[in-house]
Design a protein around this motif. Sequence first.
Motif, PDB file in Angstrom:
ATOM      1  N   VAL A 129       0.824  -1.341  -0.076  1.00  0.00           N
ATOM      2  CA  VAL A 129       0.069  -0.135   0.016  1.00  0.00           C
ATOM      3  C   VAL A 129       0.641   1.176   0.129  1.00  0.00           C
ATOM      4  O   VAL A 129       0.555   2.472  -0.733  1.00  0.00           O
ATOM      5  CB  VAL A 129      -0.793   0.031   1.290  1.00  0.00           C
ATOM      6  CG1 VAL A 129      -1.756   1.177   1.430  1.00  0.00           C
ATOM      7  CG2 VAL A 129      -1.987  -1.172   1.029  1.00  0.00           C
ATOM      8  N   LEU A 130       1.852   1.504   0.778  1.00  0.00           N
ATOM      9  CA  LEU A 130       2.751   2.336   1.030  1.00  0.00           C
ATOM     10  C   LEU A 130       3.553   2.706  -0.556  1.00  0.00           C
ATOM     11  O   LEU A 130       3.604   3.774  -0.990  1.00  0.00           O
ATOM     12  CB  LEU A 130       3.704   2.299   1.882  1.00  0.00           C
ATOM     13  CG  LEU A 130       3.216   2.452   3.340  1.00  0.00           C
ATOM     14  CD1 LEU A 130       4.297   1.991   4.439  1.00  0.00           C
ATOM     15  CD2 LEU A 130       2.519   3.987   3.581  1.00  0.00           C
ATOM     16  N   LEU A 131       3.992   1.531  -1.126  1.00  0.00           N
ATOM     17  CA  LEU A 131       4.519   1.728  -2.392  1.00  0.00           C
ATOM     18  C   LEU A 131       3.495   2.311  -3.350  1.00  0.00           C
ATOM     19  O   LEU A 131       3.794   3.059  -4.187  1.00  0.00           O
ATOM     20  CB  LEU A 131       4.910   0.142  -3.067  1.00  0.00           C
ATOM     21  CG  LEU A 131       6.164  -0.298  -2.118  1.00  0.00           C
ATOM     22  CD1 LEU A 131       6.397  -1.590  -2.643  1.00  0.00           C
ATOM     23  CD2 LEU A 131       7.616   0.606  -2.612  1.00  0.00           C
ATOM     24  N   ALA A 132       2.308   1.880  -3.304  1.00  0.00           N
ATOM     25  CA  ALA A 132       1.043   2.477  -4.289  1.00  0.00           C
ATOM     26  C   ALA A 132       0.950   3.799  -4.037  1.00  0.00           C
ATOM     27  O   ALA A 132       0.977   4.733  -4.936  1.00  0.00           O
ATOM     28  CB  ALA A 132       0.043   1.611  -4.018  1.00  0.00           C
ATOM     29  N   LEU A 133       1.037   4.213  -2.664  1.00  0.00           N
ATOM     30  CA  LEU A 133       0.713   5.423  -2.377  1.00  0.00           C
ATOM     31  C   LEU A 133       1.837   6.402  -2.864  1.00  0.00           C
ATOM     32  O   LEU A 133       1.721   7.743  -3.301  1.00  0.00           O
ATOM     33  CB  LEU A 133       0.249   5.700  -0.887  1.00  0.00           C
ATOM     34  CG  LEU A 133      -0.955   5.212  -0.527  1.00  0.00           C
ATOM     35  CD1 LEU A 133      -0.992   5.432   1.103  1.00  0.00           C
ATOM     36  CD2 LEU A 133      -2.098   5.562  -0.973  1.00  0.00           C
ATOM     37  N   ALA A 134       3.035   6.063  -2.651  1.00  0.00           N
ATOM     38  CA  ALA A 134       4.330   6.700  -3.095  1.00  0.00           C
ATOM     39  C   ALA A 134       4.404   6.845  -4.756  1.00  0.00           C
ATOM     40  O   ALA A 134       4.482   7.895  -5.128  1.00  0.00           O
ATOM     41  CB  ALA A 134       5.597   5.824  -2.715  1.00  0.00           C
ATOM     42  N   ALA A 135       3.619   5.886  -5.498  1.00  0.00           N
ATOM     43  CA  ALA A 135       3.543   6.066  -6.820  1.00  0.00           C
ATOM     44  C   ALA A 135       2.473   7.267  -7.046  1.00  0.00           C
ATOM     45  O   ALA A 135       2.590   8.010  -8.008  1.00  0.00           O
ATOM     46  CB  ALA A 135       2.992   4.648  -7.491  1.00  0.00           C
ATOM     47  N   VAL A 136       1.376   7.375  -6.462  1.00  0.00           N
ATOM     48  CA  VAL A 136       0.588   8.149  -6.675  1.00  0.00           C
ATOM     49  C   VAL A 136       1.070   9.517  -6.486  1.00  0.00           C
ATOM     50  O   VAL A 136       1.000  10.734  -7.247  1.00  0.00           O
ATOM     51  CB  VAL A 136      -0.630   8.115  -5.753  1.00  0.00           C
ATOM     52  CG1 VAL A 136      -1.639   9.281  -5.827  1.00  0.00           C
ATOM     53  CG2 VAL A 136      -1.471   6.895  -6.017  1.00  0.00           C
ATOM     54  N   VAL A 137       1.834   9.743  -5.496  1.00  0.00           N
ATOM     55  CA  VAL A 137       2.474  11.138  -5.243  1.00  0.00           C
ATOM     56  C   VAL A 137       3.345  11.627  -6.270  1.00  0.00           C
ATOM     57  O   VAL A 137       3.548  12.635  -6.464  1.00  0.00           O
ATOM     58  CB  VAL A 137       3.109  11.003  -3.628  1.00  0.00           C
ATOM     59  CG1 VAL A 137       3.966  12.356  -3.315  1.00  0.00           C
ATOM     60  CG2 VAL A 137       2.258  10.791  -2.799  1.00  0.00           C
ATOM     61  N   ALA A 138       4.225  10.653  -6.646  1.00  0.00           N
ATOM     62  CA  ALA A 138       5.274  10.445  -7.623  1.00  0.00           C
ATOM     63  C   ALA A 138       4.579  11.026  -8.923  1.00  0.00           C
ATOM     64  O   ALA A 138       5.099  12.071  -9.611  1.00  0.00           O
ATOM     65  CB  ALA A 138       6.168   9.387  -7.876  1.00  0.00           C
ATOM     66  N   ALA A 139       3.626  10.331  -9.286  1.00  0.00           N
ATOM     67  CA  ALA A 139       2.906  10.608 -10.597  1.00  0.00           C
ATOM     68  C   ALA A 139       2.178  12.090 -10.392  1.00  0.00           C
ATOM     69  O   ALA A 139       1.941  12.802 -11.449  1.00  0.00           O
ATOM     70  CB  ALA A 139       1.917   9.657 -10.764  1.00  0.00           C
ATOM     71  N   ALA A 140       1.785  12.252  -9.252  1.00  0.00           N
ATOM     72  CA  ALA A 140       0.860  13.751  -9.147  1.00  0.00           C
ATOM     73  C   ALA A 140       1.854  14.754  -9.007  1.00  0.00           C
ATOM     74  O   ALA A 140       1.603  15.949  -9.847  1.00  0.00           O
ATOM     75  CB  ALA A 140       0.258  13.829  -7.750  1.00  0.00           C
ATOM     76  N   VAL A 141       3.132  14.841  -8.635  1.00  0.00           N
ATOM     77  CA  VAL A 141       3.927  15.855  -8.511  1.00  0.00           C
ATOM     78  C   VAL A 141       4.748  15.715  -9.758  1.00  0.00           C
ATOM     79  O   VAL A 141       5.288  16.817 -10.308  1.00  0.00           O
ATOM     80  CB  VAL A 141       5.042  15.687  -7.305  1.00  0.00           C
ATOM     81  CG1 VAL A 141       6.163  16.717  -7.544  1.00  0.00           C
ATOM     82  CG2 VAL A 141       4.310  15.775  -5.998  1.00  0.00           C
ATOM     83  N   GLY A 142       5.225  14.674 -10.382  1.00  0.00           N
ATOM     84  CA  GLY A 142       6.018  14.678 -11.863  1.00  0.00           C
ATOM     85  C   GLY A 142       5.379  14.293 -13.128  1.00  0.00           C
ATOM     86  O   GLY A 142       6.094  14.347 -13.794  1.00  0.00           O
ATOM     87  N   GLY A 143       3.981  14.204 -12.871  1.00  0.00           N
ATOM     88  CA  GLY A 143       3.396  14.088 -14.119  1.00  0.00           C
ATOM     89  C   GLY A 143       3.091  15.313 -14.975  1.00  0.00           C
ATOM     90  O   GLY A 143       2.370  15.046 -16.032  1.00  0.00           O
TER      91      GLY A 143
END
Length: 394
Positions: A129-143
Amino acid sequence: MIGAGVFTAFGPAAEAAGGGLLVGLALAAVVAYCNAASSAQLAAVYPESGGTYVYGRERLGPFWGFLAGWGFVVGKTASCAAMALTFGAYAWPEQRRLLAVLAVVALTAVNYQGVRKTATLTKAIVVVVLLALAAVVAAAVGGGEADVDNIGPIASGGWRGILESAGLLFFAFAGYARIATLGEEVSDPASTIPRAIPLALGITLVVYATVAATSLLAVGPDVLAAAAAPLDAVVAAGSLDALRPVVRIGGTVAALGVLLSLIVGVSRTAFAMASRGEMPRALDAVHPVHQVPHHAELAVGVVVAIVVSLVDLRGAIGFSSFAVLVYYAIANASAWTLPPHQRRWPRAIAVVGVVGCLVLAATLPVVSALSGAAVLAVGALVWVVRDRVRPATR
């Protein structure tokens, strides 16, 4: 606490409060802290299974204990449905209701065999779950889509909308009371539990606030409100949509893990109430081989499958939040009656907890509040009738 709720609750919260869901998240955390503190004090005095069902009976009287138990059973049954629908929304959106029913059937069968979610599996789920949430944050900031203007005005939904979002986001914090009810298994619980509760809630709040803020920056509240799988929509909006499988896997794993635990918890409470004659006696049965309350397990599975077939995800979240908020209002009221030598926190925390729970429950979506109140009223009526008839039949 860091489970499937974060994958779904931001959608209805954004619909209610817009960018104000960030304020709602903080309010939900405050109420959760009060509830956990009250539960911890009561668990130290009454170290037995049953939670507020036991605390309400002992501190306020049998009726309030029953109402708490009934609220837990119906509220967490709705939570089961919400988790099953979350699984479907992230695993296969086009067939989410069918997948949700199949998940309930499969996990009921697993529970029937006496299989439990171990500490090792729980840790693995949290990592995913934490890896998935980290992916969300990365995509939100870096997308490439993040912009402060996307958040919009914080007060767009007014205080009513912010309070409604807090009640809905309260759903995502479920799990904190587990700390309070493990007093017999903790070294030096008198000092460990009071430290663990604010620490766990603080970590969860930081994680959720980070995900909420970056999601709002990336797509704004309107996109979150319209999406069946809000965090998947965040990732899909930017240039890093290759991370979508990570988020979908995280949502499905989290939902299945929580659903497995919820079915166990609801069936055990129903079993405990049945053993005292406060639910049908047929549920008071233990399998001779698997040593599980199999009638209660099957009954919960059937009811959840029916609910999944009839309601939508947001309706299930709202209904669950209402019933569980009433449950914790009773817990706080029970904690308020503790004498000074049994209290570990100031009495004012229980007062804030009662008021907070009732305010958030009252400001939930009207349909959720009315349906929740109606189901609780039916349970209360049944209890009153049974209580009057039972002495005459002795």
